[in-house]
Design an enzyme around this catalytic site. Structure first.
Site, short mmCIF file in Angstrom:
data_model
loop_
_atom_site.label_atom_id
_atom_site.label_comp_id
_atom_site.label_asym_id
_atom_site.label_seq_id
_atom_site.Cartn_x
_atom_site.Cartn_y
_atom_site.Cartn_z
N ASP A 75 29.99 37.22 39.35
CA ASP A 75 29.78 38.70 39.85
C ASP A 75 31.04 39.50 40.07
O ASP A 75 32.25 38.82 40.47
CB ASP A 75 29.31 38.64 41.40
CG ASP A 75 28.87 39.69 41.96
OD1 ASP A 75 29.50 40.63 42.41
OD2 ASP A 75 27.41 40.26 41.62
N TYR A 152 33.03 49.91 45.20
CA TYR A 152 32.57 48.84 46.12
C TYR A 152 33.79 48.61 47.24
O TYR A 152 33.18 48.65 48.46
CB TYR A 152 32.20 47.64 45.70
CG TYR A 152 30.78 47.73 44.65
CD1 TYR A 152 29.61 47.50 45.24
CD2 TYR A 152 30.96 48.20 43.34
CE1 TYR A 152 28.41 47.79 44.51
CE2 TYR A 152 29.93 48.28 42.71
CZ TYR A 152 28.62 47.92 43.07
OH TYR A 152 27.44 48.17 42.11
#
Length: 344
Positions: A75, A152
């Site tokens: 990820d 993020y």
């Protein structure tokens, strides 16, 4: 032989009668075997950090479909976690992170030299795959681009417009640029370790590149990609790099030449005929079927797939989607796409 692998031939600039094919998020929730392995792991992060199970889900679509490449299962937010951010996933909503919005938050991050302690299981997954993949299948490593990862880290979650990151960029540019520099340095080391473990190609995913406008695109999307690519090629001469500045629009023009990447991945908003004339002239392109066709299937899927193959047939091309496959996709439609690419 490595030089005979179809993906590597495309990345080296070779035009092939049948383009090689792989698919973003090809190891994922649309496959029942993936869901079973994820349940066995316990949750998404545990799956990422379990080398045997992460290798297993990476291999599943290769066994099922015979794609020309496998992409490491991991990820893009593992780097923030390795730098010291808190990371967790909320079921049905996605990732959450501790936020970086002040100098004090930034000071809590660890040095780049310490990331490997967290990321060693990922490198172990790469080593397993490098041993277990079929000899004709290319192993792709990857990381998120610094801007996308930063969005993020600043917001603590995904946002529709990357507003918190844009706000920090305006209000405290030195802090914003320090964060981007730290992520860039970590990304170089992370991808370098993947290459040492056996990754034959690496891809830089800049999922939110399209929200950067004007000079900001050059400074915060193009320039970090150039730095990462140059550093990797200096450490690992000949390593091919795929760049994906998603939704860059006309800023796709010249991106490959200016960054030094070997292949430009295209989102599905890009017209293939335009891309063949304006982008493929600079080298290999990848893409760019809309992922919705993996849900709807049928004649439209076949028609669009053929149109993309036809548009790019006169230059180096890797067939892929323009975005990741979605969990509601039908595995049979993936097979139909592959059969169409390979069978005409």
């Amino acid at each position: 032989m490595a030089e005979q692998k179809k993906i590597l031939r495309a990345l080296a600039g070779e035009t092939q009668d049948v383009p090689p094919i792989w698919m973003m998020r090809q190891a994922g929730r649309y496959l029942p075997e993936y869901r079973a392995t994820r349940a066995q792991a316990g949750d998404f992060l545990k799956l990422c950090y379990n080398p045997e199970l992460a290798a297993e889900v990476t291999l599943q679509p290769i066994r099922r479909y015979g794609f020309d490449a496998a992409i490491l299962f991991a990820d893009i937010l593992l780097i923030p976690q390795a730098l010291g951010a808190d990371l967790w996933f909320v079921t049905g909503e996605g990732p959450r992170l501790s936020t970086i919005t002040t100098e004090a938050d930034f000071a809590k991050l660890g040095p780049v030299a310490d990331i490997h302690e967290t990321l060693n299981p990922i490198y172990e997954t790469v080593k397993i795959l490098s041993r277990e993949l079929p000899s004709e299948t290319t192993l792709i490593g990857f990381a998120g681009a610094p801007w996308t990862v930063a969005t993020y880290m600043i917001a603590g979650r995904g946002t529709p417009d990357q507003g918190p990151a844009h706000a920090l960029k305006q209000e405290n540019r030195p802090l914003f640029e320090a964060l981007l520099a730290r992520i860039t340095e970590a990304t170089i080391d992370y991808l370098s370790k993947q290459i040492e473990g056996g990754a034959e190609v690496v891809k830089i995913f800049d999922s939110w590149a399209g929200s950067l406008k004007g000079e900001d695109f050059r400074k915060y999307a193009l320039e970090p990609c150039r730095q990462i690519t140059a550093a990797l090629k200096e450490r690992h001469p000949g390593i091919p790099v795929i760049g994906f500045p998603r939704e860059a629009g006309d800023k796709y023009l010249g991106f490959a030449k200016e960054t030094g990447i070997d292949c430009l991945a295209l989102d599905n908003s890009v017209d293939p005929l335009w891309a063949a004339q304006n982008l493929q002239v600079d080298g290999c392109v990848q893409g760019n079927l809309a992922s919705r066709h993996m849900v709807t299937g049928g004649e439209e899927l076949v028609k669009e797939t053929r149109a993309i193959v036809q548009a790019f047939k006169n230059g180096p091309h890797i067939f892929n989607l323009g975005h990741g496959i979605t969990p509601d996709a039908d595995p049979d439609n993936v097979q139909l796409m592959i059969d169409t690419v390979r069978g005409g």
